[in-house]
Write an enzyme that holds these catalytic residues in place. Structure first.
Site, mmCIF file in Angstrom:
data_model
loop_
_atom_site.group_PDB
_atom_site.id
_atom_site.type_symbol
_atom_site.label_atom_id
_atom_site.label_comp_id
_atom_site.label_asym_id
_atom_site.label_seq_id
_atom_site.Cartn_x
_atom_site.Cartn_y
_atom_site.Cartn_z
ATOM 1 N N LEU A 190 29.017 -35.456 6.290
ATOM 2 C CA LEU A 190 30.231 -36.000 5.687
ATOM 3 C C LEU A 190 30.162 -36.026 4.168
ATOM 4 O O LEU A 190 31.184 -35.926 3.497
ATOM 5 C CB LEU A 190 30.489 -37.420 6.209
ATOM 6 C CG LEU A 190 30.783 -37.544 7.704
ATOM 7 C CD1 LEU A 190 30.829 -39.010 8.116
ATOM 8 C CD2 LEU A 190 32.100 -36.862 8.036
ATOM 9 N N GLY A 191 28.981 -36.190 3.606
ATOM 10 C CA GLY A 191 28.864 -36.253 2.155
ATOM 11 C C GLY A 191 27.460 -36.627 1.741
ATOM 12 O O GLY A 191 26.562 -36.811 2.569
ATOM 13 N N GLY A 239 25.188 -38.695 -1.745
ATOM 14 C CA GLY A 239 25.247 -39.476 -2.965
ATOM 15 C C GLY A 239 23.863 -39.704 -3.515
ATOM 16 O O GLY A 239 22.874 -39.098 -3.062
ATOM 17 N N GLY A 240 23.782 -40.585 -4.484
ATOM 18 C CA GLY A 240 22.502 -40.842 -5.127
ATOM 19 C C GLY A 240 21.486 -41.492 -4.222
ATOM 20 O O GLY A 240 20.274 -41.356 -4.419
ATOM 21 N N MET A 241 21.935 -42.218 -3.205
ATOM 22 C CA MET A 241 21.019 -42.938 -2.331
ATOM 23 C C MET A 241 20.646 -42.160 -1.073
ATOM 24 O O MET A 241 19.612 -42.405 -0.477
ATOM 25 C CB MET A 241 21.635 -44.279 -1.911
ATOM 26 C CG MET A 241 21.971 -45.202 -3.071
ATOM 27 S SD MET A 241 20.538 -45.555 -4.107
ATOM 28 C CE MET A 241 21.010 -44.691 -5.610
ATOM 29 N N GLY A 242 21.524 -41.240 -0.644
ATOM 30 C CA GLY A 242 21.217 -40.519 0.585
ATOM 31 C C GLY A 242 22.359 -39.622 1.017
ATOM 32 O O GLY A 242 23.320 -39.404 0.280
ATOM 33 N N VAL A 251 25.207 -38.687 4.216
ATOM 34 C CA VAL A 251 25.961 -39.328 5.294
ATOM 35 C C VAL A 251 26.387 -38.260 6.291
ATOM 36 O O VAL A 251 26.930 -37.213 5.899
ATOM 37 C CB VAL A 251 27.198 -40.072 4.749
ATOM 38 C CG1 VAL A 251 27.928 -40.784 5.893
ATOM 39 C CG2 VAL A 251 26.790 -41.083 3.680
ATOM 40 N N LYS A 269 23.979 -42.919 7.638
ATOM 41 C CA LYS A 269 23.480 -42.666 6.291
ATOM 42 C C LYS A 269 21.964 -42.646 6.324
ATOM 43 O O LYS A 269 21.322 -43.600 6.765
ATOM 44 C CB LYS A 269 23.960 -43.736 5.316
ATOM 45 C CG LYS A 269 23.491 -43.465 3.885
ATOM 46 C CD LYS A 269 24.255 -44.272 2.871
ATOM 47 C CE LYS A 269 23.903 -43.842 1.455
ATOM 48 N NZ LYS A 269 24.719 -44.512 0.438
ATOM 49 N N ASP A 318 28.479 -51.222 -5.997
ATOM 50 C CA ASP A 318 28.877 -49.814 -6.134
ATOM 51 C C ASP A 318 30.293 -49.617 -5.595
ATOM 52 O O ASP A 318 30.556 -48.694 -4.822
ATOM 53 C CB ASP A 318 27.889 -48.905 -5.418
ATOM 54 C CG ASP A 318 27.958 -47.457 -5.936
ATOM 55 O OD1 ASP A 318 28.511 -47.257 -7.036
ATOM 56 O OD2 ASP A 318 27.460 -46.559 -5.247
#
Length: 561
Positions: free
Chosen positions: A21-22, A24-27, A29, A43, A137
């Site tokens: 799905l996408g 980001g900086g943390m992981g 998804v 996630k 966030d």
């Protein structure tokens, strides 16, 4: 959604991953599905965070706290494993684009939509802060737009990384440039006021299509957040005042999220959402996305069957078993007659919105597969507010259009089923009253007294698979051709459709009525006229209609007045 990469895992915990799905900086998804058929968002944190023991400890505490959030306007945490080699967390999957995707594709939201968005997010933050959590966030990509309202996602993950060696050693700030509060940027203590600042920036973006602190680089954005006033051109009135107060540099001067919610929606965010809060283009987009999920679910089910045939025991299935029957919330069953045996419960409700029940059958020639699907509302869940006919939703489903792609619509009052008859098969005559030359009723009344009153009860469509909310019918004395009463449907999220009822025929066993849609109805209500049958069943009154646009609804109603 993107397909899985070669290096992506196919299974995480008890979930089979269907696509990405996408990131980001943390992981990253992923879209996942449990063995029982529930669709979830999984996630998985980036592997280098897994090496930080302080991160794991914080992640574990925040996941446990986030489990308790579970209020409206948030995606609840369903499962997590902070002790896994690579920690992960699973939340309920919501059908709807992120605010970023919506604005990029269709431009700024109408101001009424922005008010509903702000009220919902503010109520979510009120619940989160009450648990001594700070989101840290809040940004457009962490806001999902569903037909049931906005959802704030990614609780606790950003806070779990704050202060870890992994981040502080590289000097990375926790948050997103342009939406972080000044105190976050400056490394000062963080409170819930930081989320309020981010909320103000998100609302400005939703209303104008641009960040209130524009810039060409992260450094420029961070500088403007700390030192410059926001650019709020295009915002007016109370909404502008609320956003300006949220974006105040001093955390102590910002309003509490509860105050923001009350100012934007004095009667609560749910009231604003109930009337249909998204513009039509986004509603259609959500519906199409849900139909695309049907194809993905069917493909996944077929793959599991094939895998089971290859690796499972003879006659059995593999690790994930046969195609699951998608579980759904218990739908309001039609109440049985009070003085008769209950009707057989041979209808299996389907689930819609986040999870979709679907089966497939070969199409002639073997060139593809034709879906037989059931789409319904769910509270977090949900695809479309199905009133007595959400035309655009049914147009997107298999069988919702003719061979030329034209939407099926019901004709006005023409009978699509035979006139009710008695046991001998002979059509019954109308018991119409006779009138004098002056138009005064002189014969027997047209409506038996047992019909007169107000009736209300739960309704379903598509042979019991689709919940339709509550039907309310009022019946008064009338002659054939006169107004008999009114009809009102209240769907699961509070949307209303009204019809006027006119008497067409009275038989020994039922009333035949013409239902004409009110011209002031919302655009998601069906229009024109439809044939309705009102039939006594014990102490109740059964409502049936020939309305394929709405899935031919049926309701068993009890007398309430």
């Amino acid at each position: 959604m993107q397909p899985l990469d070669v290096g992506d895992s196919a299974v995480v915990g008890p979930y089979r991953l269907l696509g990405r799905l996408g990131a980001g900086g943390m992981g990253r998804v992923y879209l996942g599905r449990s063995a029982g058929g529930r669709t979830v968002a999984v996630k998985i944190v980036h592997p280098h965070f897994a090496l930080d023991e302080e991160f794991r400890a914080r992640f574990r505490r925040e996941v446990e706290a986030a489990r308790r959030v579970g209020g409206a306007w948030t995606a609840p945490v369903l499962d997590a494993d902070p002790d896994a080699p690579v920690p992960w967390v699973a939340t309920a999957y919501a059908a709807g684009p992120s605010l970023t995707a919506a604005i990029t594709g269709a431009g700024p939201l109408p101001l009424d939509s922005v008010r509903a968005l702000g009220a919902g997010l503010a109520e979510a933050l009120t619940a989160v802060h009450a648990l001594n959590l700070v989101h840290r966030d809040v940004k457009p990509s962490n806001v999902l737009l569903t037909l049931d309202g906005p959802l704030l996602i990614d609780f606790g993950i950003a806070r779990a990384t704050d202060g870890t060696a992994s981040l502080t050693s590289t000097g990375v700030s926790v948050g997103s440039p342009g939406y972080m509060s000044p105190e976050q940027i400056l490394g000062k203590p963080i409170t819930g006021a930081a989320d309020v600042f981010s909320l103000g920036a998100v609302l400005a973006y939703a209303a104008t299509g641009r960040s209130p602190f524009p810039g060409d680089s992260s450094a420029a954005l961070l500088y403007k957040v700390v030192h410059e006033e926001p650019q709020l051109d295009g915002l007016e009135g109370e909404l502008r005042e609320v956003v300006e107060e949220c974006l105040t540099k001093d955390p102590a001067a910002r309003p509490a999220p509860g105050e923001v919610a009350r100012r934007l929606a004095p009667e609560g965010a749910a009231r604003l959402v109930a009337g249909g809060w998204l513009p039509g283009a986004l509603v259609e987009r959500v519906s199409r996305s849900a139909v695309a999920l049907l194809n993905l679910e069917v493909a996944g089910a077929e793959a599991e069957v094939k895998e089971g045939a290859l690796s499972g025991p003879a006659g059995g299935a593999g690790e994930f078993g046969p195609p699951p029957v998608m579980p759904g919330p218990v739908l309001p069953a039609l109440p049985g007659p009070r003085d008769a045996e209950p009707e057989p419960a041979d209808r299996t409700p389907g689930k819609v919105s986040v999870s979709v029940a679907a089966t497939s059958a070969p199409v002639a020639g073997g060139r593809g597969r034709k879906l037989s699907c059931t789409v319904a509302l769910a509270v977090a869940g949900a695809m479309a507010a199905v009133t007595v006919g959400s035309v655009y939703v049914f147009d997107l489903l298999p069988g919702g259009s003719d061979d030329n792609g034209t939407a099926q619509s019901s004709s006005s009052d023409t009978a699509k089923s035979p006139v009710p008859s008695d046991d001998s098969g002979q059509a019954e005559e109308s018991q119409a009253p006779s009138t004098s030359s002056g138009g005064v009723v002189t014969g027997p009344t047209a409506i038996p007294a047992s019909y007169v009153g107000t009736w209300e009860g739960p309704a379903v469509a598509l042979d019991g698979a689709l919940p339709m909310g509550t039907f309310r019918v009022t019946v008064q004395q009338a002659a054939v051709g006169e107004k008999l009463g009114t009809f009102r449907q209240t769907d699961q999220i509070g949307g209303i459709c009204d019809d006027d009822l006119y008497l067409k025929q009275v038989t020994k066993t039922q009333l035949v009525v013409t239902s004409i849609a009110d011209k002031s109805n919302r655009n998601v209500c069906t229009t024109g006229s439809h044939r309705v049958l009102l039939t006594p069943v014990g102490d109740d009154l059964k409502y049936e209609t020939d309305n394929p646009e709405a899935g031919d609804p049926v309701a068993r109603m009890s007398r309430v007045g």
